[in-house]
Design a protein around this motif. Structure first.
Motif, PDB file in Angstrom:
ATOM      1  N   LEU A 279       0.826  -1.204   0.000  1.00  0.00           N
ATOM      2  CA  LEU A 279       0.000   0.000   0.000  1.00  0.00           C
ATOM      3  C   LEU A 279       0.865   1.260   0.000  1.00  0.00           C
ATOM      4  O   LEU A 279       0.551   2.239  -0.684  1.00  0.00           O
ATOM      5  CB  LEU A 279      -0.926  -0.004   1.215  1.00  0.00           C
ATOM      6  CG  LEU A 279      -2.120  -0.953   1.110  1.00  0.00           C
ATOM      7  CD1 LEU A 279      -2.804  -1.130   2.454  1.00  0.00           C
ATOM      8  CD2 LEU A 279      -3.118  -0.443   0.072  1.00  0.00           C
ATOM      9  N   ARG A 280       1.953   1.227   0.740  1.00  0.00           N
ATOM     10  CA  ARG A 280       2.821   2.401   0.776  1.00  0.00           C
ATOM     11  C   ARG A 280       3.462   2.649  -0.592  1.00  0.00           C
ATOM     12  O   ARG A 280       3.665   3.794  -1.005  1.00  0.00           O
ATOM     13  CB  ARG A 280       3.908   2.246   1.843  1.00  0.00           C
ATOM     14  CG  ARG A 280       4.738   3.510   2.011  1.00  0.00           C
ATOM     15  CD  ARG A 280       5.792   3.388   3.089  1.00  0.00           C
ATOM     16  NE  ARG A 280       6.558   4.613   3.088  1.00  0.00           N
ATOM     17  CZ  ARG A 280       7.567   4.880   2.266  1.00  0.00           C
ATOM     18  NH1 ARG A 280       7.940   3.963   1.369  1.00  0.00           N
ATOM     19  NH2 ARG A 280       8.207   6.043   2.326  1.00  0.00           N
ATOM     20  N   GLU A 281       3.756   1.587  -1.312  1.00  0.00           N
ATOM     21  CA  GLU A 281       4.332   1.725  -2.652  1.00  0.00           C
ATOM     22  C   GLU A 281       3.359   2.441  -3.581  1.00  0.00           C
ATOM     23  O   GLU A 281       3.770   3.223  -4.450  1.00  0.00           O
ATOM     24  CB  GLU A 281       4.683   0.346  -3.218  1.00  0.00           C
ATOM     25  CG  GLU A 281       5.257   0.353  -4.614  1.00  0.00           C
ATOM     26  CD  GLU A 281       6.597   1.046  -4.709  1.00  0.00           C
ATOM     27  OE1 GLU A 281       6.934   1.517  -5.819  1.00  0.00           O
ATOM     28  OE2 GLU A 281       7.307   1.115  -3.688  1.00  0.00           O
ATOM     29  N   VAL A 282       2.063   2.204  -3.388  1.00  0.00           N
ATOM     30  CA  VAL A 282       1.048   2.837  -4.233  1.00  0.00           C
ATOM     31  C   VAL A 282       0.775   4.271  -3.796  1.00  0.00           C
ATOM     32  O   VAL A 282       0.715   5.195  -4.614  1.00  0.00           O
ATOM     33  CB  VAL A 282      -0.256   2.008  -4.202  1.00  0.00           C
ATOM     34  CG1 VAL A 282      -1.389   2.757  -4.898  1.00  0.00           C
ATOM     35  CG2 VAL A 282      -0.036   0.658  -4.858  1.00  0.00           C
ATOM     36  N   VAL A 283       0.595   4.474  -2.479  1.00  0.00           N
ATOM     37  CA  VAL A 283       0.131   5.766  -1.974  1.00  0.00           C
ATOM     38  C   VAL A 283       1.286   6.734  -1.723  1.00  0.00           C
ATOM     39  O   VAL A 283       1.091   7.952  -1.742  1.00  0.00           O
ATOM     40  CB  VAL A 283      -0.718   5.576  -0.693  1.00  0.00           C
ATOM     41  CG1 VAL A 283      -1.370   6.875  -0.274  1.00  0.00           C
ATOM     42  CG2 VAL A 283      -1.791   4.518  -0.912  1.00  0.00           C
ATOM     43  N   LYS A 284       2.475   6.217  -1.428  1.00  0.00           N
ATOM     44  CA  LYS A 284       3.669   7.047  -1.211  1.00  0.00           C
ATOM     45  C   LYS A 284       3.573   7.901   0.051  1.00  0.00           C
ATOM     46  O   LYS A 284       4.146   8.994   0.128  1.00  0.00           O
ATOM     47  CB  LYS A 284       3.934   7.968  -2.412  1.00  0.00           C
ATOM     48  CG  LYS A 284       3.968   7.277  -3.760  1.00  0.00           C
ATOM     49  CD  LYS A 284       5.099   6.287  -3.891  1.00  0.00           C
ATOM     50  CE  LYS A 284       5.178   5.713  -5.299  1.00  0.00           C
ATOM     51  NZ  LYS A 284       6.190   4.650  -5.434  1.00  0.00           N
ATOM     52  N   THR A 285       2.869   7.416   1.064  1.00  0.00           N
ATOM     53  CA  THR A 285       2.809   8.132   2.329  1.00  0.00           C
ATOM     54  C   THR A 285       4.065   7.856   3.144  1.00  0.00           C
ATOM     55  O   THR A 285       4.843   6.951   2.856  1.00  0.00           O
ATOM     56  CB  THR A 285       1.580   7.703   3.142  1.00  0.00           C
ATOM     57  OG1 THR A 285       1.550   6.270   3.231  1.00  0.00           O
ATOM     58  CG2 THR A 285       0.300   8.203   2.509  1.00  0.00           C
ATOM     59  N   GLU A 286       4.255   8.646   4.204  1.00  0.00           N
ATOM     60  CA  GLU A 286       5.392   8.444   5.100  1.00  0.00           C
ATOM     61  C   GLU A 286       5.329   7.067   5.759  1.00  0.00           C
ATOM     62  O   GLU A 286       6.345   6.395   5.915  1.00  0.00           O
ATOM     63  CB  GLU A 286       5.383   9.530   6.186  1.00  0.00           C
ATOM     64  CG  GLU A 286       6.579   9.533   7.093  1.00  0.00           C
ATOM     65  CD  GLU A 286       7.684  10.449   6.593  1.00  0.00           C
ATOM     66  OE1 GLU A 286       8.714  10.524   7.272  1.00  0.00           O
ATOM     67  OE2 GLU A 286       7.511  11.085   5.539  1.00  0.00           O
ATOM     68  N   MET A 287       4.125   6.652   6.117  1.00  0.00           N
ATOM     69  CA  MET A 287       3.955   5.395   6.826  1.00  0.00           C
ATOM     70  C   MET A 287       2.589   4.817   6.529  1.00  0.00           C
ATOM     71  O   MET A 287       1.616   5.567   6.320  1.00  0.00           O
ATOM     72  CB  MET A 287       4.102   5.623   8.345  1.00  0.00           C
ATOM     73  CG  MET A 287       3.910   4.404   9.225  1.00  0.00           C
ATOM     74  SD  MET A 287       3.986   4.791  11.022  1.00  0.00           S
ATOM     75  CE  MET A 287       5.751   5.079  11.227  1.00  0.00           C
ATOM     76  N   VAL A 288       2.495   3.494   6.477  1.00  0.00           N
ATOM     77  CA  VAL A 288       1.221   2.785   6.449  1.00  0.00           C
ATOM     78  C   VAL A 288       1.177   1.881   7.675  1.00  0.00           C
ATOM     79  O   VAL A 288       2.146   1.165   7.961  1.00  0.00           O
ATOM     80  CB  VAL A 288       1.054   1.950   5.164  1.00  0.00           C
ATOM     81  CG1 VAL A 288      -0.153   1.011   5.278  1.00  0.00           C
ATOM     82  CG2 VAL A 288       0.894   2.854   3.950  1.00  0.00           C
ATOM     83  N   VAL A 289       0.082   1.942   8.411  1.00  0.00           N
ATOM     84  CA  VAL A 289      -0.078   1.163   9.636  1.00  0.00           C
ATOM     85  C   VAL A 289      -1.319   0.290   9.508  1.00  0.00           C
ATOM     86  O   VAL A 289      -2.383   0.776   9.108  1.00  0.00           O
ATOM     87  CB  VAL A 289      -0.218   2.074  10.870  1.00  0.00           C
ATOM     88  CG1 VAL A 289      -0.408   1.240  12.136  1.00  0.00           C
ATOM     89  CG2 VAL A 289       0.995   2.980  11.015  1.00  0.00           C
ATOM     90  N   ILE A 290      -1.175  -0.986   9.828  1.00  0.00           N
ATOM     91  CA  ILE A 290      -2.290  -1.939   9.795  1.00  0.00           C
ATOM     92  C   ILE A 290      -2.366  -2.634  11.145  1.00  0.00           C
ATOM     93  O   ILE A 290      -1.346  -3.095  11.669  1.00  0.00           O
ATOM     94  CB  ILE A 290      -2.088  -2.998   8.682  1.00  0.00           C
ATOM     95  CG1 ILE A 290      -1.942  -2.328   7.322  1.00  0.00           C
ATOM     96  CG2 ILE A 290      -3.256  -3.994   8.664  1.00  0.00           C
ATOM     97  CD1 ILE A 290      -1.542  -3.285   6.200  1.00  0.00           C
ATOM     98  N   HIS A 291      -3.568  -2.699  11.716  1.00  0.00           N
ATOM     99  CA  HIS A 291      -3.719  -3.376  13.008  1.00  0.00           C
ATOM    100  C   HIS A 291      -4.870  -4.372  12.962  1.00  0.00           C
ATOM    101  O   HIS A 291      -5.836  -4.193  12.220  1.00  0.00           O
ATOM    102  CB  HIS A 291      -3.946  -2.370  14.140  1.00  0.00           C
ATOM    103  CG  HIS A 291      -5.261  -1.651  14.040  1.00  0.00           C
ATOM    104  ND1 HIS A 291      -5.421  -0.480  13.331  1.00  0.00           N
ATOM    105  CD2 HIS A 291      -6.479  -1.936  14.564  1.00  0.00           C
ATOM    106  CE1 HIS A 291      -6.672  -0.077  13.433  1.00  0.00           C
ATOM    107  NE2 HIS A 291      -7.343  -0.942  14.162  1.00  0.00           N
TER     108      HIS A 291
END
Length: 380
Positions: A279-291
């Motif tokens: 997901l981070r590769e697609v969205v390019k955000t600083e961080m992706v967090v999944i819980h």
């Protein structure tokens, strides 16, 4: 995935940091949703006029519903409390409990519904947008919750209303003084993409620093792929005005990955780390967090991490736990903690809330982390 010994060492350091943490000078801005939540239990069987046995699990309730196919079905619910909720107000509650001053903006009705008075009193400011609010019948079970949202009036919050709201200047001024900006609940608002785009173009572009931006879409099930892809583009554009963190639960991660033709993650550390990285590769955000209930994972430019969560099989309260998890992650980010500590801070905040039915202070979370590290955490 960290070995248990290493995680316990991070928990001990986290406990020390939480005890020293002082966020009283930190400001946050949170928006834009607002729901009046009816927190409820489904009755399995009555044992008296005031007593009953609850339906224990979502699976048990699902079997009841499936068994009624082709016939009528009725089931009693008991509303335990009515409160002002939604992802934004719940995130604000978690941040305030950790010492942050929060300016809350959302669809809380005009006049503001009394259910929001408690959170409004705790925030530095509380501003309602428009005249409508959402409603939620939240059915809580031992293994999760079902959130039944009534959203018929939420289309009022569109680009025109948002532009008029932003023109007052109050939101933009609050953001210029904020260390973290929370944007919550895209999924239940049909025009929230346009609203967030205006925030990116008219507010974040004018913020003189790079605040953390905590983004929580809520469950996007039912939204079209074209809508989701467009929205992810808007979230990605937030990196020009701040350090965006895209947070979600395991189910929501699966839905997003399905929209971009990737495999849904399992409730397992390696799978969740891969999902975060994808997901981070697609969205390019600083961080992706999944819980999930049992663990949490994240992906950053430096790599991926996963931790075991503070799971309990005997939850006191489940509605809003993800928002309190996000508040704990924000506290870690604001304090400059490493990624693993931020995840554990989120797990501690969510775990405390599930066990106690309320948010914990930083000192209370520190005590919980010590118990956790020493194997004395109750309710496993």
């Amino acid at each position: 995935m960290m070995p248990a010994h290493d995680q316990n060492e991070v928990l001990r350091r986290l406990a020390v940091n939480l005890e020293k943490m002082d966020l009283s000078g930190v400001r946050a801005v949170v928006g834009f949703d607002g729901f009046v939540d009816e927190i409820s239990t489904v009755v399995g069987s009555r044992t008296g006029a005031e007593t009953f046995e609850a339906v224990r699990t979502i699976g048990e309730f699902g079997a009841m519903v499936s068994g009624a196919a082709g016939r009528s079905f009725g089931r009693e619910v008991v509303v335990k409390r009515v409160e002002g909720g939604g992802n934004g107000p719940n995130l604000a509650d978690g941040l305030v409990s950790l010492g942050v001053r929060v300016d809350l903006f959302g669809t809380m009705g005009s006049p503001r519904h009394p259910a929001f008075d408690e959170i409004a009193a705790r925030c530095g400011s509380c501003t309602s947008i428009g005249t409508k609010h959402g409603r939620t019948l939240a059915l809580e079970f031992g293994d999760g919750k079902l959130m039944l949202n009534e959203t018929s009036g939420l289309g009022e919050l569109d680009g025109a209303l948002m532009r008029a709201f932003l023109s007052t200047g109050a939101y933009g001024l609050a953001c210029k003084n904020a260390a973290v900006i929370g944007l919550a609940n895209w999924s239940r608002y049909p025009y929230m993409t346009a609203c967030w785009r205006l925030v990116v173009e008219e507010v974040l572009a004018a913020v003189p620093h790079r605040p953390w931006i905590m983004v929580d879409l809520a469950d996007p099930t039912g939204r079209q792929t074209t809508e989701v892809v467009e929205l992810l583009g808007v979230v990605g554009a937030m990196r020009d005005g701040g350090r965006a963190v895209l947070g979600m639960n395991l189910n929501e991660a699966g839905v997003l990955l399905g929209h971009i033709q990737q495999t849904k993650p399992e409730d397992e550390a390696e799978s969740m780390m891969r999902a975060g990285a994808a997901l981070r590769e697609v969205v390019k955000t600083e961080m992706v967090v999944i819980h999930s209930q049992r663990r949490a994972a994240c992906a950053t430019a430096d790599g991926t991490w996963a931790v075991d969560g503070a799971y309990t099989s005997r939850p006191v309260r489940t509605t809003g736990v993800g928002d309190r998890f996000n508040a704990g992650v924000c506290a870690g980010l604001l304090s400059g903690m490493e990624a693993r500590a931020c995840l554990l801070s989120g797990c501690a905040a969510g775990g405390f809330f599930v066990r106690n039915g309320r948010c914990g202070s930083a000192r209370e979370l520190a005590g919980m982390c010590r118990e956790w590290a020493e194997g004395r955490l109750t309710g496993g």
